[in-house]
Design a protein around this motif. Structure first.
Motif, PDB file in Angstrom:
ATOM      1  N   ILE A 274      24.098  39.484 -37.157  1.00 53.76           N
ATOM      2  CA  ILE A 274      24.080  40.045 -38.512  1.00 53.76           C
ATOM      3  C   ILE A 274      25.169  39.371 -39.337  1.00 53.76           C
ATOM      4  CG2 ILE A 274      24.178  42.149 -39.891  1.00 53.76           C
ATOM      5  CD1 ILE A 274      21.888  42.097 -37.882  1.00 53.76           C
ATOM      6  N   GLU A 275      24.829  38.989 -40.563  1.00 50.64           N
ATOM      7  CA  GLU A 275      25.825  38.361 -41.442  1.00 50.64           C
ATOM      8  C   GLU A 275      25.871  39.084 -42.786  1.00 50.64           C
ATOM      9  OE1 GLU A 275      24.650  34.314 -42.024  1.00 50.64           O
ATOM     10  OE2 GLU A 275      23.126  34.813 -43.529  1.00 50.64           O
ATOM     11  N   LYS A 276      27.034  39.054 -43.412  1.00 51.98           N
ATOM     12  CA  LYS A 276      27.220  39.669 -44.729  1.00 51.98           C
ATOM     13  C   LYS A 276      26.661  38.762 -45.813  1.00 51.98           C
ATOM     14  CE  LYS A 276      29.612  43.430 -43.665  1.00 51.98           C
ATOM     15  NZ  LYS A 276      29.150  44.806 -44.023  1.00 51.98           N
ATOM     16  N   LEU A 277      26.052  39.376 -46.810  1.00 51.01           N
ATOM     17  CA  LEU A 277      25.556  38.616 -47.957  1.00 51.01           C
ATOM     18  C   LEU A 277      26.703  38.312 -48.906  1.00 51.01           C
ATOM     19  CD1 LEU A 277      22.251  40.553 -48.787  1.00 51.01           C
ATOM     20  CD2 LEU A 277      22.501  38.442 -47.469  1.00 51.01           C
TER      21      LEU A 277
ATOM     22  N   THR B  32      19.337  44.203 -54.341  1.00 55.10           N
ATOM     23  CA  THR B  32      18.615  45.465 -54.460  1.00 55.10           C
ATOM     24  C   THR B  32      17.153  45.244 -54.092  1.00 55.10           C
ATOM     25  OG1 THR B  32      20.079  46.190 -56.249  1.00 55.10           O
ATOM     26  CG2 THR B  32      17.997  47.371 -55.983  1.00 55.10           C
ATOM     27  N   ASP B  33      16.652  46.047 -53.147  1.00 57.18           N
ATOM     28  CA  ASP B  33      15.265  45.873 -52.723  1.00 57.18           C
ATOM     29  C   ASP B  33      14.311  46.604 -53.658  1.00 57.18           C
ATOM     30  OD1 ASP B  33      15.397  48.562 -52.102  1.00 57.18           O
ATOM     31  OD2 ASP B  33      15.434  48.277 -49.935  1.00 57.18           O
ATOM     32  N   ALA B  34      13.022  46.576 -53.330  1.00 60.45           N
ATOM     33  CA  ALA B  34      11.991  47.164 -54.185  1.00 60.45           C
ATOM     34  C   ALA B  34      12.122  48.673 -54.309  1.00 60.45           C
ATOM     35  CB  ALA B  34      10.603  46.801 -53.649  1.00 60.45           C
ATOM     36  N   HIS B  35      12.837  49.322 -53.384  1.00 59.65           N
ATOM     37  CA  HIS B  35      13.002  50.776 -53.406  1.00 59.65           C
ATOM     38  C   HIS B  35      14.329  51.189 -54.055  1.00 59.65           C
ATOM     39  CE1 HIS B  35       9.510  51.143 -50.796  1.00 59.65           C
ATOM     40  NE2 HIS B  35      10.039  50.209 -50.024  1.00 59.65           N
ATOM     41  N   GLY B  36      15.058  50.217 -54.580  1.00 63.86           N
ATOM     42  CA  GLY B  36      16.323  50.530 -55.229  1.00 63.86           C
ATOM     43  C   GLY B  36      17.507  50.620 -54.280  1.00 63.86           C
ATOM     44  N   ASN B  37      17.301  50.279 -53.014  1.00 64.10           N
ATOM     45  CA  ASN B  37      18.395  50.314 -52.042  1.00 64.10           C
ATOM     46  C   ASN B  37      19.229  49.040 -52.119  1.00 64.10           C
ATOM     47  OD1 ASN B  37      17.385  52.795 -50.937  1.00 64.10           O
ATOM     48  ND2 ASN B  37      15.845  51.607 -49.820  1.00 64.10           N
ATOM     49  N   GLU B  38      20.521  49.183 -51.963  1.00 65.54           N
ATOM     50  CA  GLU B  38      21.418  48.026 -51.998  1.00 65.54           C
ATOM     51  C   GLU B  38      21.549  47.427 -50.590  1.00 65.54           C
ATOM     52  OE1 GLU B  38      25.366  47.368 -54.414  1.00 65.54           O
ATOM     53  OE2 GLU B  38      25.884  48.233 -52.464  1.00 65.54           O
ATOM     54  N   ILE B  39      21.287  46.127 -50.490  1.00 66.63           N
ATOM     55  CA  ILE B  39      21.379  45.421 -49.213  1.00 66.63           C
ATOM     56  C   ILE B  39      22.624  44.552 -49.224  1.00 66.63           C
ATOM     57  CG2 ILE B  39      20.238  43.796 -47.654  1.00 66.63           C
ATOM     58  CD1 ILE B  39      17.594  44.641 -48.884  1.00 66.63           C
ATOM     59  N   THR B  40      23.471  44.730 -48.228  1.00 61.14           N
ATOM     60  CA  THR B  40      24.730  43.978 -48.175  1.00 61.14           C
ATOM     61  C   THR B  40      24.798  43.022 -46.981  1.00 61.14           C
ATOM     62  OG1 THR B  40      25.794  45.771 -46.923  1.00 61.14           O
ATOM     63  CG2 THR B  40      25.976  45.838 -49.335  1.00 61.14           C
TER      64      THR B  40
ATOM     65  N   PHE C 233      15.515  39.773 -44.993  1.00 60.26           N
ATOM     66  CA  PHE C 233      16.789  40.461 -44.765  1.00 60.26           C
ATOM     67  C   PHE C 233      16.832  41.231 -43.452  1.00 60.26           C
ATOM     68  CE2 PHE C 233      16.264  40.200 -49.420  1.00 60.26           C
ATOM     69  CZ  PHE C 233      17.346  39.372 -49.697  1.00 60.26           C
ATOM     70  N   SER C 234      15.739  41.848 -43.091  1.00 60.14           N
ATOM     71  CA  SER C 234      15.730  42.694 -41.897  1.00 60.14           C
ATOM     72  C   SER C 234      14.589  42.289 -40.964  1.00 60.14           C
ATOM     73  CB  SER C 234      15.580  44.168 -42.291  1.00 60.14           C
ATOM     74  OG  SER C 234      15.526  44.994 -41.156  1.00 60.14           O
ATOM     75  N   VAL C 235      14.921  42.156 -39.677  1.00 58.29           N
ATOM     76  CA  VAL C 235      13.933  41.769 -38.675  1.00 58.29           C
ATOM     77  C   VAL C 235      14.031  42.717 -37.487  1.00 58.29           C
ATOM     78  CG1 VAL C 235      13.287  40.011 -36.995  1.00 58.29           C
ATOM     79  CG2 VAL C 235      13.888  39.335 -39.303  1.00 58.29           C
ATOM     80  N   THR C 236      12.883  43.159 -36.990  1.00 58.26           N
ATOM     81  CA  THR C 236      12.848  44.005 -35.800  1.00 58.26           C
ATOM     82  C   THR C 236      12.164  43.227 -34.679  1.00 58.26           C
ATOM     83  OG1 THR C 236      12.681  46.012 -37.136  1.00 58.26           O
ATOM     84  CG2 THR C 236      12.088  46.192 -34.815  1.00 58.26           C
ATOM     85  N   PRO C 237      12.915  42.791 -33.671  1.00 51.14           N
ATOM     86  CA  PRO C 237      12.315  42.035 -32.578  1.00 51.14           C
ATOM     87  C   PRO C 237      11.653  42.936 -31.541  1.00 51.14           C
ATOM     88  CG  PRO C 237      14.673  42.181 -32.254  1.00 51.14           C
ATOM     89  CD  PRO C 237      14.388  42.871 -33.561  1.00 51.14           C
ATOM     90  N   THR C 238      10.584  42.453 -30.929  1.00 51.76           N
ATOM     91  CA  THR C 238       9.921  43.166 -29.845  1.00 51.76           C
ATOM     92  C   THR C 238      10.638  42.862 -28.533  1.00 51.76           C
ATOM     93  OG1 THR C 238       7.785  43.031 -30.958  1.00 51.76           O
ATOM     94  CG2 THR C 238       7.743  43.455 -28.598  1.00 51.76           C
ATOM     95  N   ARG C 239      10.816  43.883 -27.708  1.00 53.91           N
ATOM     96  CA  ARG C 239      11.485  43.686 -26.423  1.00 53.91           C
ATOM     97  C   ARG C 239      10.649  42.797 -25.509  1.00 53.91           C
ATOM     98  NH1 ARG C 239      13.191  49.202 -23.724  1.00 53.91           N
ATOM     99  NH2 ARG C 239      14.074  47.692 -22.268  1.00 53.91           N
ATOM    100  N   ASN C 240      11.339  41.985 -24.726  1.00 60.52           N
ATOM    101  CA  ASN C 240      10.685  41.135 -23.749  1.00 60.52           C
ATOM    102  C   ASN C 240      11.379  41.361 -22.405  1.00 60.52           C
ATOM    103  OD1 ASN C 240       9.889  38.833 -22.120  1.00 60.52           O
ATOM    104  ND2 ASN C 240       9.135  37.900 -24.013  1.00 60.52           N
TER     105      ASN C 240
END
Length: 251
Positions: free
Chosen positions: A87-90, A95-103, A71-78
């Protein structure tokens, strides 16, 4: 030496050299993937390696398609590329492992070269993310390499039972390993460090208390020695006075 013998002697080194070349000859260089950690649920850094251009043409753009299970990616600067994330909507919140809602999720990461990458040079691109909790699954990152002339789509994914070596342009991928059981964020290590840190003040307090007791004991001993010295001095004065008195009486 006969000509037949010479021919045989010449054939042996030639055959040996041919075998050696067949062993060290590199396979077709694909865009490949390597990770710092492949365990399910762990955080990892994926490195994509681009070893050459498109049939000799310099590379101008790299587009990486992120798997749907990430769901989430952090790219390294080049420094040689302009970076863009899509970014696209689901369709439905997750719900992730911490109970947060991912949209929403990161669907693609694109690197556009400010200076084209020459065909004779290689470059790497890094993405940080959490490995899905899917032991045994092959996680593929289809990559499209655009060049000044033409492009190569490294997007082929092997079917069940198919060898990746049979594909002409395989997508960079890795297999998810079993969870390590050491915690995804290093919580246990952090808790241990915090516990050790919290214990340090108590140790310092104990040391200070022991030092204070030692000082008090030292003071007490010094005081006792002082009184003993004073008593000895008084006894010496008395003894001296008695001796003086006896001397006078005898004279």
């Amino acid at each position: 030496m006969s000509s037949r013998t010479l021919t045989r002697l010449a054939v042996v080194p030639a055959a040996t050299a041919a075998i050696a070349l067949s062993i060290v000859a590199p396979a077709s260089a694909h865009v490949s993937a390597s990770v710092t950690e492949a365990s399910a649920g762990a955080y990892t850094v994926l490195t994509l390696s681009v070893p050459h251009g498109c049939e000799g043409s310099p590379t101008t753009r790299i587009e990486v398609q992120v798997p749907e299970s990430v769901f989430s990616v952090t790219p390294t600067r080049n420094p040689f590329y302009d970076l863009e994330a899509t970014i696209e909507k689901l369709d439905e919140p997750v719900t992730d492992a911490h109970g947060n809602e991912i949209t929403e999720r990161t669907s693609t990461i694109s690197y556009t070269a400010s200076t084209p990458l020459p065909d004779g040079q290689r470059d790497t691109f890094e993405l940080s993310f959490q490995v899905p909790d899917a032991e045994g699954e092959v996680l593929a990152f289809p990559t499209i390499q655009t060049c000044e002339k033409g492009e190569t789509a490294w997007t082929q994914i092997p079917t069940a039972g198919q060898d990746e070596d049979e594909l002409e342009s395989p997508a960079p991928s890795f297999t998810i390993l079993p969870a390590s059981g050491e915690g995804h964020h290093g919580d246990e290590a952090s808790a241990s460090e915090e516990s050790d840190d919290s214990a340090e003040p108590a140790s310092d307090t104990s040391d200070a208390s022991e030092a204070a007791e030692a000082d008090e004991a030292g003071d007490s001993d010094s005081s006792a020695l002082g009184w003993a010295g004073l008593g000895a001095g008084l006894l010496g004065l008395v003894a001296g006075g008695l001796a003086l008195a006896r001397t006078r009486s005898t004279t």
